[in-house]
Design an enzyme around this catalytic site. Sequence first.
Site, PDB file in Angstrom:
ATOM      1  N   HIS A  52     -67.171  24.613 -11.104  1.00 13.73           N
ATOM      2  CA  HIS A  52     -66.669  23.442 -11.823  1.00 13.73           C
ATOM      3  C   HIS A  52     -67.609  22.292 -11.493  1.00 13.73           C
ATOM      4  O   HIS A  52     -68.172  22.234 -10.395  1.00 13.73           O
ATOM      5  CB  HIS A  52     -65.250  23.089 -11.378  1.00 13.73           C
ATOM      6  N   CYS A 126     -66.124  22.919 -18.608  1.00 17.19           N
ATOM      7  CA  CYS A 126     -66.382  21.673 -17.881  1.00 17.19           C
ATOM      8  C   CYS A 126     -67.866  21.428 -17.688  1.00 17.19           C
ATOM      9  O   CYS A 126     -68.322  20.272 -17.684  1.00 17.19           O
ATOM     10  CB  CYS A 126     -65.676  21.712 -16.525  1.00 17.19           C
TER      11      CYS A 126
END
Length: 224
Positions: A52, A126
């Site tokens: 992430h 993301c």
Amino acid sequence: MRMRVLPAFSAAPPPPAPPPPTPAAPVKVYLNIYDISPINNYLYWFGLGIFHSGVEVHGMEFGFGAHEYPTSGVFQVEPKSCPGFIFRRSVCVGTTDMSRSEVRTFLEDLAEDYHGDTYHLIVKNCNHFTADVCKRLTGKPTPGWVNRLARLGSVCNCVLPENIKVNAVGDGSAHLEFSDDGLESNASIVDDSDIDDLDHLLTTPNSEIVSSIDKTLTPGRDSL
């Protein structure tokens, strides 16, 4: 009769022109990278990983996550502190001349293209969001290894299960606002000159990894 000649009145000199405004110093833009799963301990040796990432600028970090509503999936957290993940490192991508208010306006506009219900592990995750933000703010790309698994697509379906989908943060920190408080961190910072070498610089993450597989995060009502 003799006439008296009065001296001519001279006009007052004009005031000096004000100095030109001093341009604001460029602000560094960082890519903050987190481990999502303990599987990174193994994928690391192949130059891969499930990550992430968030963009840090003006002392706050912005990311993108999934939810089921056709509204913004962009959220804000304190730098290097995204819930549910283990922080790995920061990469200095470049600099921007945008002020805090300009960055805020920019992200509000960009959030219209990143609704939570459009999140997809392969084509719009993301890391795609942070790559887009960094490119627009600095003109420079993010390191390729951060989103390499997504680019490999269906070949890596075995290591990209749907149940690791990252949802948008829904706690009190998920508001688009800037803090004037100074934020410091002991995180490792890598300059942009080192980006090309990051494949060889990755370190094994902490063994006590908090997995986000079973953690459901929902967007705040007043997030972007």
